[in-house]
Design an enzyme around this catalytic site. Sequence first.
Site, PDB file in Angstrom:
ATOM      1  CE  LYS A  76       4.139  10.420   0.624  1.00  0.00           C
ATOM      2  NZ  LYS A  76       4.873   9.141   0.763  1.00  0.00           N
ATOM      3  CB  SER A 152       5.843   8.795  -2.857  1.00  0.00           C
ATOM      4  OG  SER A 152       5.519   8.124  -1.634  1.00  0.00           O
ATOM      5  CB  SER A 176       8.039   6.431  -0.071  1.00  0.00           C
ATOM      6  OG  SER A 176       7.818   5.840  -1.325  1.00  0.00           O
TER       7      SER A 176
END
Length: 465
Positions: A76, A152, A176
Amino acid sequence: MSLHELTAAQQLKALRAKEIGSRELTEHYLARIERRAGLGAFVTINENALDEATRADERLAGGDRAALLGLPLGIKDLAATAGIRTTFGSAALAEFVPREDSWTAGLLRRAGAVVLGKTNTSEFGATCYTENDVTPSPAVTPYAPTRYSSGSSGGAATAVAAGLLPVAHASDGAGSIRTPAATCHLVGMKPSRGLVSPAPATSFLLASTEGPMARTVEDAALLLDVMASPAPGDLYGWRNDGSFSAALDLQRPLRVAMWTDTGTGEAVDPQAELAVRRTAEVLTGLGHEVREIPLPARWDEPVSRAVLAWFAYQVGAVARLMVPPERTHLLRPYSRHLLAVNEKLSAADVVMAQALLARYASTFLAAVDDYDVVLTPTTNGPPVPIGYYTGDEADLMLKWSCHTPWANLAGVPAISLPSHVDGDGLPHGVHLVGRARRDAELLALAAQLESAPLWDELHPPSWHQ
């Protein structure tokens, strides 16, 4: 069978048996990533991925058995990666290339994983949708490419669901990992506080943690085995007794508390209700005791204000540390809003917000003290359309993702599992929350539900392209 149809566990087994090569796997995934760029899964592709794969093949040929050796994965874009651009989802940091890996990124690399690139994220991870000014496209669910894959960790979920990665690194500060998993029919695990180290970051109220995004529970456990190694000096660090992937057999029946109430005043979405009811039936059939209880605490105005203050404080701290003043104009409107809120916060405001959120979390823990697991929807409704979040984003985000943040504040493990795909082809997830440091038991319950089976392996159209 195409290579991406193999699970991560199957790929690792084939790599070690020399039935496939890491370079072959990497070339396969890179080609798929290029073809499906419009899904918005990636921010940056690692230009050295093929060289890493070649070196992995050489190590495999020499008998090396590092845990993830030769397996492609994505990291990520909120986690620093040495030599690979890390933007934190912000145009203000579009050219930033770290010199060192974050702790967890380093663990994954040292375990032999081949990093294909950085998966898409929202700016500083502040929203539950993945759209920024770095990538031309938001991260969308492959099941319905006009809808967000949440955030996210939206890019990680998009990539795994579309067959662009076998498994992915992700992170979760209020849901997230879990809400993107729900939008993409995946397994997404948020570990207990301290199991996966946030180093070099640290905080007394540590809500965010890193964890795995995967297609199967076994794949999630394999990745967690590598990630669960606390950094020296970690305030909350602890180690599991044994391997998660080797302990996926549940040893006893569990007591399960259940609710669907949103706590926001919003009606429960019918598909969210269905996800919980059908899972409760499966759990009961497996011999577990399921009891519906009232929602322990609501999203009242003081709690909502405290959450806004806490997020504003965190984003403000990161922005002050990372973004030069002359580049703050490149931040997105919601980030600038959080910065404006942060500027008005006193030290007392931040401390009081933390205290209120700690009390909110402890209310949940006290209410479920007699239970092993809590069952709720993951989201209150299906993936939302692109452009949905306009105006009061915080209010809209909370109404949709209301079920996940308490587990972060309480520091307990939580996992989103696929439930079903509705008549419109949209995925829905179910949320299971365990007791602190009983991550292995939660994963074992998830594996039992997977075998029941709770969900079908139903892939999106892009999987076959």
